[in-house]
Design a protein around this motif. Structure first.
Motif, PDB file in Angstrom:
ATOM      1  N   PHE A 325      74.089 101.440  11.102  1.00  0.00           N
ATOM      2  CA  PHE A 325      75.132 101.845  11.422  1.00  0.00           C
ATOM      3  C   PHE A 325      75.623 102.629  11.621  1.00  0.00           C
ATOM      4  CE2 PHE A 325      78.723 103.588   9.244  1.00  0.00           C
ATOM      5  CZ  PHE A 325      80.263 103.074   9.954  1.00  0.00           C
ATOM      6  N   TRP A 328      74.606 104.489  15.079  1.00  0.00           N
ATOM      7  CA  TRP A 328      75.449 103.380  16.011  1.00  0.00           C
ATOM      8  C   TRP A 328      76.461 104.333  15.667  1.00  0.00           C
ATOM      9  CZ3 TRP A 328      80.194 100.754  14.676  1.00  0.00           C
ATOM     10  CH2 TRP A 328      80.832 100.243  16.170  1.00  0.00           C
ATOM     11  N   PHE A 336      76.143  98.366  17.475  1.00  0.00           N
ATOM     12  CA  PHE A 336      76.070  97.787  16.506  1.00  0.00           C
ATOM     13  C   PHE A 336      75.539  96.692  15.790  1.00  0.00           C
ATOM     14  CE2 PHE A 336      77.176  97.211  11.566  1.00  0.00           C
ATOM     15  CZ  PHE A 336      76.295  97.460  10.660  1.00  0.00           C
TER      16      PHE A 336
END
Length: 385
Positions: A325, A328, A336
């Motif tokens: 995460f 991303w 993601f």
């Protein structure tokens, strides 16, 4: 214009305004006073069918680009380990390809590379001979690629071993056939519940005695030990008991600043999953230690500790979701998604708090992009505003 967005929390939610991006220009080279590896994740192919139980579909270009990002900040890369979802979605075929590609990329850029070897290449072996053979098969792949070897903990061994002597039998056979010095990884049950009672004991002191017996017997073949038990006091005591010349690579993602800083009797080196997420800050902090400036080191790492504790909060084994995460929202990967569908391993409230803490630590280099991606995630969850 300052980026802002509404973020949910346990009390409902509030508008969050992102801070200005920090300048994390990398130091001119790797740290000199510590050996530091960042354990890297794999980037899933967003077009792949990465559902639970399916073979891993990897975005190889972005996966290797992420490793170049870590090398650019002076870190070694620890690959094909639990951070790369070994045992949680990364199958052996993809692991073999990952080891070969990452080792070749390391050679091309002059980067340090170490890779995990285990026993997960097929049906779990149930005999000590079969477990040792599985380790040796993976050892051959890693050594053929030219990577430093990290001997990972084995779920199969944890299930088959009747006591500490069985662990010693398997590890002696493996260490007896390595061509270079290796890193031994002691992964605690908080990271993998299947490893409860590793080294033949549920009592930590007794397990440590067995582990030290193994390391002492094979000190000439052991570069270091990576300890992931989230127990700072135990790590310091173990560090002081290791044979001369054997490093302790901290795997403690809760207490890493104090353990790496060390004391008058020594320090830990580092092999950390959180370093993959905080590499720009951590590289500057380690450069401060090189200058004998512990105050700057402490000040730089202090804001990263709440983030690390959030990412590695229980159930700790799902920390990989937070690592992906953060890559991303930092713009280091295009989507993601994770192999095995593990992006569902953390809930939206958890990720929203992770986002706030990453911003507080100065780890969102493009605030507008980060805010847009977080809004998209909230919209998908039905929480957009």
């Amino acid at each position: 214009m300052t980026a802002s967005l509404w973020l949910p929390d346990e009390d409902g939610g509030a508008v969050h305004t992102l801070g200005a991006p920090a300048d994390w220009t990398p130091p001119p080279g790797p740290p000199r006073s510590r050996v530091a590896y960042a354990a890297a994740h794999v980037v899933a192919d967003p077009w792949g069918d990465n559902v639970p139980g399916a073979p891993a579909a990897i975005d190889w270009d972005t996966t290797l680009a992420f490793r170049r990002h870590l090398w650019s900040h002076g870190f070694g890369v620890a690959d094909a380990m639990d951070t790369a979802q070994r045992g949680m979605g990364l199958d052996w075929a993809a692991t073999t390809e990952l080891i070969r590609r990452s080792a070749a990329e390391a050679r091309s850029v002059g980067g340090r590379i170490a890779v995990g070897v285990g026993t997960d290449q097929g049906d779990a072996p149930s005999t000590l001979t079969g477990i040792a053979d599985a380790y040796l098969e993976q050892l051959a792949v890693a050594e053929d690629a030219g990577a430093t070897v990290i001997v990972m903990a084995s779920r199969a061994l944890a299930a088959a071993a009747r006591g500490p002597d069985d662990y010693l039998e398997v590890y002696r056979r493996v260490l007896g056939q390595t061509s270079g010095r290796v890193i031994l990884h002691w992964l605690g049950e908080m990271f993998d519940p299947a490893l409860r009672g590793y080294w033949g004991h549920t009592d930590l002191e007794a397990a440590t005695a067995t582990f030290l017996d193994l390391v002492t017997e094979h000190a000439a073949r052991v570069d270091g030990v990576k300890v992931s038990l989230l127990d700072a006091g135990h790590e310091v005591a173990l560090r002081r008991a290791l044979p001369a010349g054997v490093r302790l690579y901290t795997g403690d993602d809760f207490h890493y600043p104090e353990l790496i800083r060390g004391d008058d009797e020594g320090h830990s080196d580092a092999l950390l999953g959180i370093f993959a997420a905080i590499a720009p800050v951590a590289s500057r902090a380690l450069a401060a230690l090189d200058r004998d400036d512990p105050a700057t080191y402490d000040a730089l790492l202090a804001p990263t500790v709440p983030l690390a504790r959030q990412v590695f909060s229980a159930p700790t084994r799902f920390y990989k979701t937070g690592i992906a995460f953060l890559a991303w929202v930092a713009g280091l990967q295009p989507a993601f998604v994770m192999v095995g569908g593990l992006q569902s391993g953390r809930g939206v409230l958890h990720l929203a708090r992770t986002f706030r803490l990453a911003d507080a630590a100065g780890l969102l280099p493009d605030p507008d992009l980060a805010a847009a991606r977080m809004r998209a995630l909230l919209d998908t969850a039905g929480l957009g505003r």
